[in-house]
Design an enzyme around this catalytic site. Structure first.
Site, short mmCIF file in Angstrom:
data_model
loop_
_atom_site.label_atom_id
_atom_site.label_comp_id
_atom_site.label_asym_id
_atom_site.label_seq_id
_atom_site.Cartn_x
_atom_site.Cartn_y
_atom_site.Cartn_z
N ASP A 139 3.46 63.34 -47.09
CA ASP A 139 3.56 62.60 -48.49
C ASP A 139 2.81 63.39 -49.51
OD1 ASP A 139 5.07 60.16 -47.51
OD2 ASP A 139 3.94 59.24 -47.77
N CYS A 200 30.24 53.58 -44.09
CA CYS A 200 29.99 52.16 -44.03
C CYS A 200 29.18 51.61 -46.36
CB CYS A 200 28.79 52.57 -43.52
SG CYS A 200 27.22 51.56 -43.27
N CYS A 203 23.90 49.20 -46.98
CA CYS A 203 23.01 49.17 -47.23
C CYS A 203 22.67 49.11 -49.39
CB CYS A 203 21.78 50.71 -46.86
SG CYS A 203 23.08 52.13 -47.98
N CYS A 223 13.36 49.79 -57.24
CA CYS A 223 12.93 49.75 -56.13
C CYS A 223 11.90 48.40 -55.52
CB CYS A 223 12.92 50.73 -54.81
SG CYS A 223 12.18 50.74 -53.18
C1 B12 Z 1 8.25 58.68 -53.57
C2 B12 Z 1 8.33 57.76 -52.53
C3 B12 Z 1 9.02 56.93 -52.02
C4 B12 Z 1 9.92 56.46 -54.11
C5 B12 Z 1 10.54 56.64 -54.00
C6 B12 Z 1 12.13 56.32 -52.73
C7 B12 Z 1 12.69 57.76 -52.91
N1 B12 Z 1 13.91 57.40 -52.29
O1 B12 Z 1 12.49 59.24 -53.50
C8 B12 Z 1 9.10 54.84 -53.10
C9 B12 Z 1 7.62 54.00 -53.51
C10 B12 Z 1 10.49 53.90 -53.99
C11 B12 Z 1 9.62 54.74 -51.91
C12 B12 Z 1 9.45 53.50 -51.06
C13 B12 Z 1 9.88 53.86 -49.93
N2 B12 Z 1 9.74 54.65 -48.96
CO1 B12 Z 1 9.00 56.71 -49.46
N3 B12 Z 1 8.39 58.48 -49.83
C14 B12 Z 1 8.12 59.26 -50.97
C15 B12 Z 1 7.83 60.30 -51.73
C16 B12 Z 1 6.31 60.39 -51.56
C17 B12 Z 1 8.25 61.05 -52.11
C18 B12 Z 1 10.62 61.43 -52.03
C19 B12 Z 1 10.67 62.72 -52.97
O2 B12 Z 1 10.88 63.22 -53.22
N4 B12 Z 1 11.35 61.36 -53.78
C20 B12 Z 1 12.65 62.46 -54.76
C21 B12 Z 1 13.90 61.72 -54.41
C22 B12 Z 1 14.57 62.15 -55.26
O3 B12 Z 1 14.89 62.46 -53.66
P1 B12 Z 1 15.35 60.65 -52.79
O4 B12 Z 1 15.69 59.62 -53.31
O5 B12 Z 1 15.57 61.33 -51.14
O6 B12 Z 1 16.99 62.12 -53.13
C23 B12 Z 1 17.13 62.56 -52.04
C24 B12 Z 1 18.67 63.12 -51.80
O7 B12 Z 1 19.40 61.28 -51.80
C25 B12 Z 1 19.27 63.79 -52.46
N5 B12 Z 1 20.23 63.25 -53.63
C26 B12 Z 1 20.15 62.51 -54.63
N6 B12 Z 1 20.90 62.05 -55.58
C27 B12 Z 1 22.06 63.19 -54.41
C28 B12 Z 1 23.39 62.87 -55.18
C29 B12 Z 1 24.30 63.09 -54.08
C30 B12 Z 1 25.82 62.75 -55.05
C31 B12 Z 1 23.25 63.47 -53.27
C32 B12 Z 1 24.76 64.01 -52.00
C33 B12 Z 1 22.42 64.37 -52.60
C34 B12 Z 1 21.58 63.71 -53.60
O8 B12 Z 1 18.51 64.99 -53.34
C35 B12 Z 1 17.40 64.39 -53.81
C36 B12 Z 1 16.28 65.53 -53.05
O9 B12 Z 1 16.69 66.41 -53.61
C37 B12 Z 1 8.73 60.76 -49.73
C38 B12 Z 1 7.41 61.96 -48.66
C39 B12 Z 1 7.53 63.45 -49.20
N7 B12 Z 1 6.91 63.65 -50.08
O10 B12 Z 1 9.06 63.69 -49.39
C40 B12 Z 1 8.46 59.47 -49.28
C41 B12 Z 1 8.97 58.84 -48.15
C42 B12 Z 1 10.29 59.62 -47.92
N8 B12 Z 1 9.03 57.88 -47.94
C43 B12 Z 1 9.23 57.05 -46.51
C44 B12 Z 1 9.45 55.71 -46.39
C45 B12 Z 1 9.32 55.23 -45.25
C46 B12 Z 1 9.72 54.93 -47.36
C47 B12 Z 1 10.17 53.12 -47.32
C48 B12 Z 1 11.13 53.18 -45.99
C49 B12 Z 1 8.63 52.06 -47.08
C50 B12 Z 1 9.19 51.03 -47.30
N9 B12 Z 1 9.58 50.21 -46.17
O11 B12 Z 1 8.92 50.40 -48.37
C51 B12 Z 1 10.21 53.34 -48.73
C52 B12 Z 1 12.30 53.47 -48.75
C53 B12 Z 1 13.04 53.35 -49.67
C54 B12 Z 1 14.43 54.25 -49.79
N10 B12 Z 1 15.79 53.89 -49.62
O12 B12 Z 1 14.20 55.71 -49.51
C55 B12 Z 1 9.41 58.27 -45.18
C56 B12 Z 1 10.51 58.21 -45.32
C57 B12 Z 1 10.95 58.30 -43.60
C58 B12 Z 1 13.11 58.49 -43.80
N11 B12 Z 1 12.86 58.29 -42.48
O13 B12 Z 1 13.66 58.76 -44.74
C59 B12 Z 1 8.63 59.59 -46.06
C60 B12 Z 1 9.81 60.93 -46.08
C61 B12 Z 1 7.50 59.42 -46.33
C62 B12 Z 1 6.87 59.96 -44.61
N12 B12 Z 1 6.32 61.01 -44.70
O14 B12 Z 1 7.01 59.26 -43.68
N13 B12 Z 1 9.44 56.82 -51.61
S1 SF4 Z 2 22.39 54.82 -44.81
FE1 SF4 Z 2 23.80 52.37 -45.64
S2 SF4 Z 2 26.11 53.48 -45.45
FE2 SF4 Z 2 24.25 54.53 -44.13
S3 SF4 Z 2 25.24 53.74 -41.92
FE3 SF4 Z 2 23.18 52.84 -43.03
S4 SF4 Z 2 24.26 51.16 -44.12
FE4 SF4 Z 2 26.13 52.80 -43.61
S1 SF4 Z 3 14.33 47.69 -52.76
FE1 SF4 Z 3 14.09 49.75 -51.82
S2 SF4 Z 3 14.42 48.94 -50.56
FE2 SF4 Z 3 14.47 47.06 -50.30
S3 SF4 Z 3 16.25 47.47 -50.26
FE3 SF4 Z 3 17.05 47.95 -52.20
S4 SF4 Z 3 16.57 50.92 -52.07
FE4 SF4 Z 3 16.04 49.87 -49.82
#
Ligand code: B12
Ligand code: SF4
Ligand code: SF4
Length: 370
Positions: A139, A200, A203, A223
């Protein structure tokens, strides 16, 4: 040893250290990282200022001379039910219960993964004689770990934005080692796992706050994980009801994911829910959470991820969950809970007081009753 052999040996070392998955990505500017700028510009990162660190745009910027990123994943799933399978608060006659995210039931994962990553670095130093730099992060580093994991072959970046592995699902913690060692096989970045989300959208449909604003894009400001863990002040009024009974994080978009239906449970004891006398972190008693003292909070959540919310945040969140519990006058614990909420509503902390008053209003205690 050539690069491929060194990569294979490194992955063996990763698994020997206790990780379920281990892969290697080149320290390169992956295409997904191009989305980062727009995501930040749209304000999706909320108050998480550290996400603006320019080094996050490429793992190569995280360390001078970085060549490879070793990415490891550890399964934290347990055999217990999901938040979407346990009864809604209004169907819990004994006492209203909240929900703590699966990842936070047991030990602080930064510590658990951190130790294993350091063990890998030590072993690499024993086996690879040349001088090299290696820095382990869980992280905390300027790395978008899920993107590195994708290019290390660990899974795909799904519509809920989580990394999903075809065999293990998404209940995975990630840890990375950025190193100057050149370990990545030359074709590594060209063969990431395919996206298996298909048509799907479970989510997206299930997210109660509409945080998945489009497939693969999460607005953290909506979120529940952000609102209950990262946000320090007041939770926006319009998002309080959708938060439901989540008091720390949220599992819904993973609970409904078909790829988690057969996810294996971990054999590690670390991630089982903590249990202290009758207090459990699995679906915890909300009366306990609004009544917990700062001292008890420190003891109960020592070496637990929950301490990130701080005492004040957890009490604030528990007030919201009680407000959403459907608790009614005449039901068990109503009087005790009402009295404790009234106490918080009269305290000097304006944010806590306002959240407690909101909960009182929701359970039918107008100011004159409370
Ligand atoms: C900040 C952060 C959060 C934030 C923001 C989440 C987010 N989606 O970014 C918050 C607090 C909301 C959060 C929540 C959670 N987190 Co968090 N979080 C982080 C952290 C520290 C940084 C993530 C980051 O850089 N985000 C930046 C954004 C831009 O990234 P992104 O949303 O993933 O988007 C990427 C892709 O989706 C893609 N993308 C974006 N737009 C588009 C558009 C298209 C068309 C396409 C194709 C792709 C694409 O590009 C982006 C990357 O540049 C990481 C650890 C780390 N250093 O990486 C842990 C991490 C991601 N979190 C983790 C976890 C476990 C969670 C939670 C499950 C915790 C919980 N149960 O509450 C939730 C899950 C929520 C979710 N659905 O993501 C794990 C994920 C493990 C996994 N299997 O994915 C990590 C890796 C921590 C770890 N070391 O294990 N988290
Ligand atoms: S991440 Fe969402 S869209 Fe992808 S398989 Fe799971 S529930 Fe379906
Ligand atoms: S609030 Fe965040 S963690 Fe909960 S279902 Fe929505 S995206 Fe996933």
């Amino acid at each position: 040893m050539n690069n491929s052999q060194r990569a294979a040996r490194t992955m063996e070392i990763g698994r020997a250290a206790g990780f379920d998955l281990c892969g290697i990505a080149p320290a390169a500017e992956f295409p997904e990282l191009a989305h980062l700028e727009e995501w930040l510009a749209r304000g999706h990162s909320g108050e998480m200022r550290y996400l603006h660190d320019a080094r996050r745009r490429s793992p190569a910027l995280a360390m001078a001379g970085a060549r490879s990123v070793i990415v490891c994943a550890l399964n934290y799933n347990t055999a217990l039910p999901t938040s979407t399978d346990t009864p809604a608060p209004e169907n819990m006659p004994a006492a209203p219960r909240g929900w703590i995210s699966r990842y936070a039931w047991g030990d602080e994962y930064h510590d658990v993964l951190g130790e294993k990553l350091e063990a890998i670095v030590e072993q690499l130093r024993r086996e690879f004689p040349e001088p090299f730099e290696a820095r382990a992060y869980v992280d905390t580093g300027p790395i978008v770990e899920r993107v590195a994991a994708k290019y290390a072959g660990l899974g795909w970046l799904a519509k809920n934005t989580c990394l999903i592995n075809e065999e293990m699902g998404s209940w995975l913690f990630l840890g990375v080692i950025v190193t100057t060692l050149d370990l990545a096989p030359p074709d590594a970045a060209e063969t990431p796992a395919p996206d298996l989300c298909g048509n799907c959208s479970l989510c997206i449909d299930a997210c109660p706050t509409g945080a998945l604003v489009e497939p693969y894009v999460l607005d953290a400001r909506r979120c529940i994980a952000y609102l209950t863990i990262e946000l320090r002040g007041a939770i926006p009024l319009e998002l309080r009801e959708p938060i439901g009974r989540n008091v720390f994080g949220c599992d819904i978009c993973q609970d409904v994911c078909p790829w988690n239906r057969r996810a294996p449970a971990t054999a590690l004891p670390n991630f089982q829910p903590r249990q202290n006398k009758e207090r459990t972190l699995f679906s915890p008693d909300l009366e306990w959470l609004i009544s917990i003292s700062e001292e008890e909070f420190r003891a109960a959540f020592r070496k637990s991820s929950v301490k990130r919310a701080k005492w004040r945040g957890l009490v604030r969140n528990a007030c919201i969950a009680i407000g959403n519990s459907g608790l009614k006058q005449g039901e068990p614990r109503f009087e005790e809970i009402r009295a404790r909420l009234a106490e918080i509503a009269a305290c000097e902390d304006a944010t806590l007081a306002e959240h407690a008053q909101w909960a009182l209003d929701r359970i039918g205690c107008s100011p004159k009753l409370s």
